[in-house]
Design a protein around this motif. Structure first.
Motif, PDB file in Angstrom:
ATOM      1  N   ASP A 231      25.768   0.381  45.626  1.00 54.13           N
ATOM      2  CA  ASP A 231      25.108   1.545  45.010  1.00 54.13           C
ATOM      3  C   ASP A 231      24.955   1.369  43.499  1.00 54.13           C
ATOM      4  N   GLY A 232      24.720   0.140  43.106  1.00 55.28           N
ATOM      5  CA  GLY A 232      24.442  -0.120  41.699  1.00 55.28           C
ATOM      6  C   GLY A 232      25.671  -0.190  40.808  1.00 55.28           C
ATOM      7  N   LYS A 233      26.857  -0.040  41.398  1.00 52.37           N
ATOM      8  CA  LYS A 233      28.079  -0.050  40.592  1.00 52.37           C
ATOM      9  C   LYS A 233      29.032  -1.144  41.074  1.00 52.37           C
ATOM     10  N   ILE A 234      29.862  -1.608  40.140  1.00 49.65           N
ATOM     11  CA  ILE A 234      30.941  -2.507  40.521  1.00 49.65           C
ATOM     12  C   ILE A 234      31.930  -1.696  41.352  1.00 49.65           C
TER      13      ILE A 234
ATOM     14  N   GLU B 169      21.959 -18.515  37.716  1.00 46.70           N
ATOM     15  CA  GLU B 169      21.345 -18.743  39.026  1.00 46.70           C
ATOM     16  C   GLU B 169      20.794 -17.435  39.600  1.00 46.70           C
ATOM     17  N   LYS B 170      21.587 -16.395  39.496  1.00 41.19           N
ATOM     18  CA  LYS B 170      21.144 -15.084  39.968  1.00 41.19           C
ATOM     19  C   LYS B 170      21.564 -14.033  38.942  1.00 41.19           C
ATOM     20  N   VAL B 171      20.704 -13.031  38.775  1.00 37.47           N
ATOM     21  CA  VAL B 171      21.007 -11.970  37.817  1.00 37.47           C
ATOM     22  C   VAL B 171      20.742 -10.620  38.475  1.00 37.47           C
ATOM     23  N   TRP B 172      21.733  -9.730  38.357  1.00 40.27           N
ATOM     24  CA  TRP B 172      21.603  -8.384  38.913  1.00 40.27           C
ATOM     25  C   TRP B 172      21.641  -7.349  37.798  1.00 40.27           C
ATOM     26  N   ILE B 173      20.812  -6.335  37.948  1.00 41.71           N
ATOM     27  CA  ILE B 173      20.881  -5.170  37.055  1.00 41.71           C
ATOM     28  C   ILE B 173      21.006  -3.931  37.935  1.00 41.71           C
ATOM     29  N   ASP B 174      22.022  -3.136  37.680  1.00 41.02           N
ATOM     30  CA  ASP B 174      22.326  -1.979  38.523  1.00 41.02           C
ATOM     31  C   ASP B 174      22.342  -2.369  40.002  1.00 41.02           C
ATOM     32  N   GLY B 175      22.936  -3.505  40.275  1.00 38.00           N
ATOM     33  CA  GLY B 175      23.127  -3.956  41.647  1.00 38.00           C
ATOM     34  C   GLY B 175      21.907  -4.586  42.281  1.00 38.00           C
ATOM     35  N   ALA B 176      20.779  -4.540  41.616  1.00 40.11           N
ATOM     36  CA  ALA B 176      19.552  -5.113  42.177  1.00 40.11           C
ATOM     37  C   ALA B 176      19.360  -6.541  41.674  1.00 40.11           C
ATOM     38  N   MET B 177      19.149  -7.474  42.586  1.00 35.79           N
ATOM     39  CA  MET B 177      18.942  -8.854  42.159  1.00 35.79           C
ATOM     40  C   MET B 177      17.526  -8.991  41.606  1.00 35.79           C
ATOM     41  N   LEU B 178      17.434  -9.249  40.313  1.00 39.51           N
ATOM     42  CA  LEU B 178      16.118  -9.305  39.668  1.00 39.51           C
ATOM     43  C   LEU B 178      15.713 -10.724  39.306  1.00 39.51           C
ATOM     44  N   PHE B 179      16.634 -11.653  39.424  1.00 35.15           N
ATOM     45  CA  PHE B 179      16.276 -13.064  39.189  1.00 35.15           C
ATOM     46  C   PHE B 179      17.071 -13.924  40.144  1.00 35.15           C
ATOM     47  N   ASP B 180      16.368 -14.837  40.788  1.00 36.86           N
ATOM     48  CA  ASP B 180      17.027 -15.796  41.664  1.00 36.86           C
ATOM     49  C   ASP B 180      16.340 -17.137  41.446  1.00 36.86           C
TER      50      ASP B 180
END
Lengths: 432, 499
Positions: B110-113, B463-474
């Motif tokens: 849900d976008g949180k750690i 390699e992968k980047v998430w913002i608010d739990g959403a993977m925006l770069f792979d």
């Protein structure tokens, strides 16, 4: 003899080179043996537990089973990496100190005024200040050799020289010069076709001048677009002895440069080359060397839309001769000429082999600028430009522990080291 | 989650923007509530004490027309992208709060750690990623960027960070220059950068308001704005304003300081006038002035000051200016001489947003040393690695690695964990967002990066980047990579494959 007079002929410059070697070697000559390290000669495979021996400023032996001469200063490189001194092929070291302009008490000697956009006889590196603090800090990080270029901006901006980064005079530092002539092929504010037309006209006049020198001296030729000194300076380019370095990024500009070189049977080097990867096969076939950065991926203009970090790797895979140059970020470029090793590391991260990347900052530029017989590899007979690294030279954690230039390890703190030491405790001590 | 982080105030403003008619009916109560929401703490200013008095205006001005502190006329419309519950296992984790966790695991949902530790409880529906040999860090925060404002491909049309028409342009908001299709944004994301502060340039003494953005695609800058983030104010010392205004002044450093003080004197008078009116609501409200309004917000403590200042002596002078007028400098940017006054910066609680190795660009940059960050750290200060450069911003991990090495070479004990904080929680603090981002602790935003190896190795890439739990770069999936409108047709498609 005034420097400007010495520069009036290529023969004169060769003499400067000879003087240089003599001057640098007279002092501190000794025998040094670097033992136990992993040696990367670049010209051949790496040597585990290898030895490099330097005597009287020159490398005299490199190998796994080399005897240490009696009386040699022994440097234990066990666990260390030993490479040729790094070669930064794109600097203006010594031509300015921190971009401080002349009206603020500084100096900037990188640009010639020229006439009608032509400054072919301008030997930029001859104006170097050997005392520039940027030279010392570049050397401190394992860069032993550099090409010093004129600033670009003219149709023909002038000539570059190769220098070793130690010595009290330009003559002493010069490895060879001139080694390249910097020319424009368009892509700036002027029309490409016009720029290229002007370049062709100048080169045609240089050719005509050479064929009709006697008539020229008698005033029996038509007027040429440039003065005698400029046309004379272009002769090594016309004869194919010295490359024309062309700053070109757009694929079509690189193709235009290759076509010009073939048409006139001259040698060229592509500098910048943002989209060179798109022209890799043609560059390989034409045997045109390329100098590119490894950290450029931003379309900073419509000339660099295809800029990408895999550029060097793609070029190498196609068989192109590649040198890496540093042109990403960094305040004042000469301040961070020391960072050339990070271009290599980033090139590896984007597909270049580690060996190719080391070559691209040592032997490859030495070959491009005609000094591979002196620097760029660890081979008997070469200058004693050798670096002992605490680890992989491309890694941030690694330090250059010993830097030899022509067999001499330069001692003394850099300005940066002095500032750091002064302010480690506060208030600082101002007296030393 | 439509507006996951919007405050009550932002929702009200949103409704106003969407439905002026509705707003007209509830105008006065809304305006009052806006004032209440945005009033500074009770101890700070008179404005905080009594915004409740009914407005005497007969028409219905919008919140902005009343110059309400922190009125938010360009509110964030950011919405988190679709996310899935995710677990990364067998991975080395730099949390930015404690020591490196080797072969640990992290769960976000849900976008949180949700959980971080040696192991986590993976829900059955979670995407599970094996992170063997890899590293996780919080998303990198760059507190000094000009992305979008000085956009690629550059030139007159896309250079918009420096309003060089007056030495004090507190009235400009840099967000109005931000072009969301700047191709530098996706490249920054691919470098692991998840939050940036876009600042106006340094040609002016007071350059204007900054904006804090998430590095996400959007049709407008509002879609990128970090919900709830405070604004910043850009100030600049030294040679840049002197050079730009040589002819009309300020042409000297003393002229710079005089210009700053004059601006704050005006700002303080303006703040008093407005806070008085907000208390009494008597008569016509004073005339708004966009520049003074921004400066008054600094004096009220609602806007954070980011001060471009290279030299030690100038930093100490700017600290005195701040004390004279009662504002706090949040961070000195570019301070190549921060190492000379690291003790003072630590004592004053001022951050130092620095490069790893820049220097020599001009006289005021001559004393740049690479141990700068380490010396600031060792003095107990808030060391921050910043970029001011679209290329450097993509490799802030490499910049930190240079600074670690320089510190250790100078005999200063810097841990890798310290250096992670230079990239994450410290810049998050500089932006006033350290309660939301900058470290990997449960409840914080799931902004994180999976690195191919140790982030301080030159061979490592995000390699992968998430913002608010959403993977925006792979990096492993070119189809997942963001291409800006600008790039279509202009930049070869394969460029997106492996940034």
């Amino acid at each position: 003899m005034r420097i400007s007079q010495m520069l009036s002929s290529v023969a004169g410059l060769a003499m400067i080179g000879a003087t240089a070697a003599t001057v640098a070697r007279s002092a501190d000559a000794q025998t040094i043996a670097i033992v136990g390290g992993t040696v990367y000669p670049v010209s051949g495979p790496k040597i585990e537990k290898g030895t490099v021996v330097i005597r009287d400023g020159k490398i005299i032996a490199v190998g796994a089973n080399v005897a240490v001469p009696a009386g040699a200063t022994r440097i234990d490189a066990t666990g260390k990496w030993v490479t040729p001194g790094l070669f930064n092929a794109s600097t203006a070291l010594g031509l300015s100190e921190g971009n401080v302009p002349a009206q603020s008490g500084g100096y900037n000697d990188a640009r010639a005024k020229g006439e009608k956009g032509i400054a072919a006889s301008f030997s930029a590196w001859m104006g170097m200040n050997p005392a520039s603090t940027f030279i010392a800090q570049t050397r401190r990080d394992g860069v032993t050799t550099a090409v010093v270029w004129p600033g670009s901006g003219l149709l023909v901006s002038g000539r570059a020289g190769v220098v070793d980064l130690a010595g009290e005079s330009v003559a002493a530092m010069t490895v060879r010069g001139p080694v390249a002539m910097l020319a424009d092929i368009g892509g700036g504010s002027e029309s490409r076709a016009e720029v290229q037309g002007k370049l062709r006209e100048l080169l045609a006049d240089a050719k005509s001048f050479a064929a009709r020198k006697a008539a020229y001296e008698n005033g029996a030729t038509r007027a040429f677009v440039a003065s005698r000194a400029e046309l004379e300076a272009l002769q090594p380019v016309m004869s194919g002895k010295m490359p024309l370095a062309i700053d070109a990024d757009r694929a079509s500009d690189i193709r235009a440069a290759v076509a010009l070189a073939q048409e006139l049977a001259i040698k060229i080097v592509i500098v910048g080359g943002a989209e060179a990867w798109q022209v890799a096969k043609e560059l390989a076939a034409a045997k045109v060397p390329v100098m590119v950065g490894a950290m450029n991926n931003i379309p900073t203009s419509f000339n660099t839309l295809g800029s990408r970090q895999e550029n060097a790797a793609i070029l190498r895979a196609a068989g192109v001769h590649v040198s890496l140059i540093g042109n990403a970020g960094g305040g004042e470029n000469n301040f961070n000429a020391r960072n050339i090793r990070y271009e290599a590391g980033n090139a590896v991260a984007y597909g270049m082999s580690w060996d190719d990347a080391l070559r691209a900052i040592t032997l490859a530029p030495a070959e491009t600028f005609g000094v591979a017989d002196k620097v760029g590899s660890l081979v008997a007979g070469r200058e004693g430009n050798v670096v002992v690294w605490s680890g992989d030279p491309f890694e941030f954690a690694s330090q250059a522990e010993h830097v030899f230039i022509r067999g001499v390890e330069n001692s003394g703190m850099t300005r940066e080291e002095e500032l750091t030491a002064r302010y480690k405790t506060k208030p600082p001590t101002y007296r030393k | 989650m439509l507006f996951p982080f919007t405050t009550h105030h932002e929702r009200m403003t949103m409704r106003f923007r969407l439905s002026p008619l509705l707003f007209a009916f509830v105008a006065t109560p809304v305006a009052t509530r806006v004032a209440a929401q945005n009033a500074p703490p009770a101890t700070a200013t008179p404005a905080a004490t009594a915004p409740a008095a009914p407005a005497r205006v007969t028409t219905s001005p919008g919140a902005g027309a009343l110059s309400i502190p922190n009125a938010d006329p360009f509110p964030s419309t950011y919405k988190p992208f679709a996310s899935r519950t995710t677990v990364i296992r067998n991975v080395n984790i730099y949390t930015a709060t404690g020591p490196l966790i080797r072969n640990g695991a992290i769960l976000f949902r849900d976008g949180k750690i949700a959980e971080v530790g040696a192991t986590v409880n993976a829900p059955s529906d979670a995407v599970v990623i094996d992170g063997s040999g890899k590293y996780v860090t919080p998303g990198i925060v760059d507190d000094h960027s000009h992305l979008g404002a000085n956009a690629a491909p550059g030139g007159f049309a896309r250079t918009g960070a420096n309003e060089l028409t007056n030495p004090v342009t507190a009235n400009v908001w840099v967000e109005h220059s931000v072009w969301p299709q700047d191709p530098q944004f996706p490249r920054d994301l691919a470098g692991g950068v998840t939050t940036i502060q876009v600042l106006p340039g340094s040609g002016n003494l007071i350059g204007g308001r900054s904006v804090v953005l998430k590095v996400v695609p959007g049709r407008s800058v509002q879609e990128m704005k970090f919900p709830g983030a405070k604004y910043g104010l850009k100030m600049a010392c030294g040679e840049n304003p002197m050079r730009v205004y040589q002819a009309r002044g300020p042409a000297t450093r003393m002229g710079n300081i005089a210009g700053d003080r004059a601006a704050w004197i005006n700002a303080e008078a303006y703040r008093r006038r407005w806070d008085n009116w907000l208390t009494t609501r008597a008569g016509d409200p004073p005339q708004r002035d966009l520049g003074l309004e921004t400066l008054a917000e600094v004096l009220r403590g609602n806007i954070l000051v980011h001060n471009h200042c290279y030299m030690a002596d100038e930093m100490l002078q700017m600290i005195d200016v701040a004390k004279e007028f009662g504002y706090q400098i949040r961070s000195f940017h570019h301070g190549v001489e921060a190492f000379k006054v690291a003790d003072v910066l630590a004592k004053e609680g001022i951050g130092a947003s620095l490069w790893a190795d820049w220097g020599g660009g001009k006289m005021e940059m001559m004393d740049g040393i690479r141990a700068n960050l380490a010396i600031v750290q060792a003095a107990g200060g808030k060391a921050i690695v910043h970029s001011d450069d679209p290329s450097g911003s993509q490799r802030l991990n490499q910049e930190a690695a240079k600074a670690i090495a320089a510190g250790r070479a100078a005999g200063i004990n810097v841990s890798d964990e310290d250096a992670i904080r230079w990239l994450t929680i410290n810049p998050a603090w500089a932006l006033g967002l350290d309660d939301k981002i900058g470290s990997l602790v449960p409840g914080k935003n799931a902004d994180l990066v999976l690195w191919s190896g140790n982030p301080f190795s030159i061979y490592t890439r995000a390699e992968k980047v998430w913002i608010d739990g959403a993977m925006l770069f792979d990096r492993t999936d070119p189809k997942q990579q963001w291409r800006t409108d600008f790039e279509l047709g202009f930049v070869p498609a394969n460029m997106g494959g492996n940034r």
